[in-house]
Design an enzyme around this catalytic site. Structure first.
Site, short mmCIF file in Angstrom:
data_model
loop_
_atom_site.label_atom_id
_atom_site.label_comp_id
_atom_site.label_asym_id
_atom_site.label_seq_id
_atom_site.Cartn_x
_atom_site.Cartn_y
_atom_site.Cartn_z
N LYS A 1 4.09 1.18 -4.91
CA LYS A 1 4.63 0.22 -6.15
C LYS A 1 4.41 0.90 -7.45
O LYS A 1 4.76 0.64 -8.56
CB LYS A 1 4.22 -1.24 -5.87
CG LYS A 1 4.80 -1.73 -4.89
CD LYS A 1 4.77 -3.20 -4.74
CE LYS A 1 5.55 -4.06 -3.78
NZ LYS A 1 5.32 -5.39 -3.74
N GLY B 1 -5.09 -7.26 -5.81
CA GLY B 1 -4.44 -6.17 -5.23
C GLY B 1 -3.18 -6.14 -5.89
O GLY B 1 -3.03 -6.76 -6.71
N ALA C 1 -0.11 -6.97 -4.77
CA ALA C 1 0.70 -7.88 -4.79
C ALA C 1 0.26 -9.32 -5.87
O ALA C 1 1.07 -9.87 -6.30
CB ALA C 1 0.55 -8.75 -3.23
N GLY D 1 -7.62 -12.73 -3.95
CA GLY D 1 -7.34 -11.31 -4.11
C GLY D 1 -7.05 -10.77 -5.34
O GLY D 1 -6.54 -11.65 -6.24
N ASP E 1 8.64 -9.55 -7.91
CA ASP E 1 7.50 -10.16 -6.89
C ASP E 1 6.81 -11.53 -7.51
O ASP E 1 6.96 -12.50 -6.88
CB ASP E 1 6.22 -9.42 -6.84
CG ASP E 1 6.44 -8.28 -5.76
OD1 ASP E 1 7.64 -8.41 -4.74
OD2 ASP E 1 5.91 -7.14 -5.69
#
Length: 277
Positions: free
Chosen positions: A64, A128, A130, A126, A100
C-alpha cells in the site's frame, strides 16, 4: 472491463467474488485478476498490469505504500494518509486513492448511526497501515476524542500527526491506560492482525460499557476472540467483513463511475466466511 488485485499473499482473497457481484449489478462484463507478487517482482508485475490494459486495480498488504512511486498521481486523501489501496487508469495516467477509511466509516455508520451524533470518544488499537486510513477518516467526523493505543508510542505519535483538524482531540495512550479507562469509549476499533491466526485478544475489555460498540477489522475468523469477549460482556459488536465490502464498493465506483450496493452481498459473504472457519 479488466480489474485486479496486487499483494502477497492473495490466493484466498475474497475480492474477485465481491467485484464479480458488483459487475453483475451494473450488467457489465469483466474480470478481476489476482497478481500475487514478491517484493523483487513488484516492478515487473506493475509493468505487466499496464500491458494487460486494466481499468484499475486494488492494492493490499504489503504494497500500500510501496506502490506510490509507480503512480503518476495521488488524490489528496491518499497523499495525506501515505497509503494507496485503489489505482485507477485515467487517460493513461495511473492515479492512487485510498478507500479504507471512508469504507470503514460507511460500514459502521450503516449499523450504528447513533455513534455519529453528539460528542463520542473513540479508541483506535494499533498504529499500522490499516489504522492510518481509519484514523484519518475518524478525524473528519464529529467525535469529541480519538485516542490511539499502541505498543510503540512513537508509531502512535506518527499516526496522531495525521490529525490536521481542530475539532477532534487526539491522544496517544498505553495499553494499560486504555484498559483502565475502557469505560470512557463509545467506539473501540481493533485495527491490527491480532486475532487473525491466534485465539487471543489484544486488549482486556473488563469494565466495558454495554452501550459501547466494539469493532474488529479482521474478518477471518468472522467472530474474533476480541469480539467474542465484547459480546460476552453485553457490548455491541461490529465485524470486519462490512469494511471489506464498503471499501470495495468505493473502489468499484472509482473505476466505473457507477454506484453499487453492498446489501445483497452481505449475507452471502457472512455465510461463506462461516463455512471457511
Amino acid at each position: 472491463m479488466k480489474l485486479g488485485l496486487i499483494g502477497y499473499p492473495i490466493k484466498h482473497s475474497l475480492s474477485p467474488w465481491i467485484h464479480k457481484q458488483f459487475l453483475q449489478q451494473i450488467n457489465q462484463k469483466g474480470q478481476y485478476k489476482l497478481y500475487e507478487t514478491s517484493d523483487i517482482e513488484l516492478p515487473e508485475t506493475i509493468e505487466k498490469i499496464k500491458q494487460d490494459d486494466l481499468r484499475g486495480y486494488n492494492v493490499t498488504v504489503p504494497y500500500k505504500q510501496a506502490i506510490i512511486p509507480y503512480l503518476d498521481e495521488l488524490d489528496i486523501y491518499a497523499e495525506k494518509i501515505g497509503a494507496v489501496n485503489t489505482v485507477v487508469c485515467d487517460n493513461g495516467k495511473w492515479i492512487g486513492y485510498n478507500t479504507d477509511g471512508l469504507g470503514y466509516i460507511q460500514a459502521v455508520k450503516a449499523d450504528y448511526p447513533e455513534l455519529f451524533t453528539g460528542k463520542k470518544n473513540v479508541l483506535v488499537i494499533g498504529a499500522g497501515g490499516a489504522a492510518r486510513g481509519i484514523f484519518y477518516a475518524l478525524c473528519q467526523e464529529s467525535f469529541e476524542r480519538v485516542d490511539i493505543a499502541n505498543r510503540t508510542i512513537e508509531k502512535a505519535m506518527t499516526l496522531k500527526s495525521l490529525n490536521q483538524t481542530k475539532q477532534v482531540k487526539t491522544n496517544c495512550v498505553t495499553f494499560e491506560e486504555a484498559e483502565k479507562n475502557i469505560d470512557n469509549y463509545h467506539l473501540i476499533i481493533q485495527t491490527t492482525s491480532v486475532g487473525m491466526n491466534e485465539d487471543v485478544a489484544i486488549l482486556s475489555l473488563d469494565n466495558l460499557l454495554h452501550e459501547t460498540v466494539v469493532s474488529d477489522i479482521v474478518y477471518q475468523p468472522l467472530l474474533t476472540t476480541f469480539l467474542r469477549e465484547a459480546r460476552d460482556q453485553g457490548a455491541k459488536i461490529h465485524q470486519g467483513h462490512t469494511m471489506l465490502l464498503n471499501q470495495a464498493k468505493l473502489a468499484f465506483q472509482k473505476w466505473t463511475g457507477k454506484k453499487v450496493s453492498v446489501n445483497p452481498l452481505r449475507y452471502n459473504l457472512e455465510q461463506q466466511l462461516k463455512k471457511d472457519e
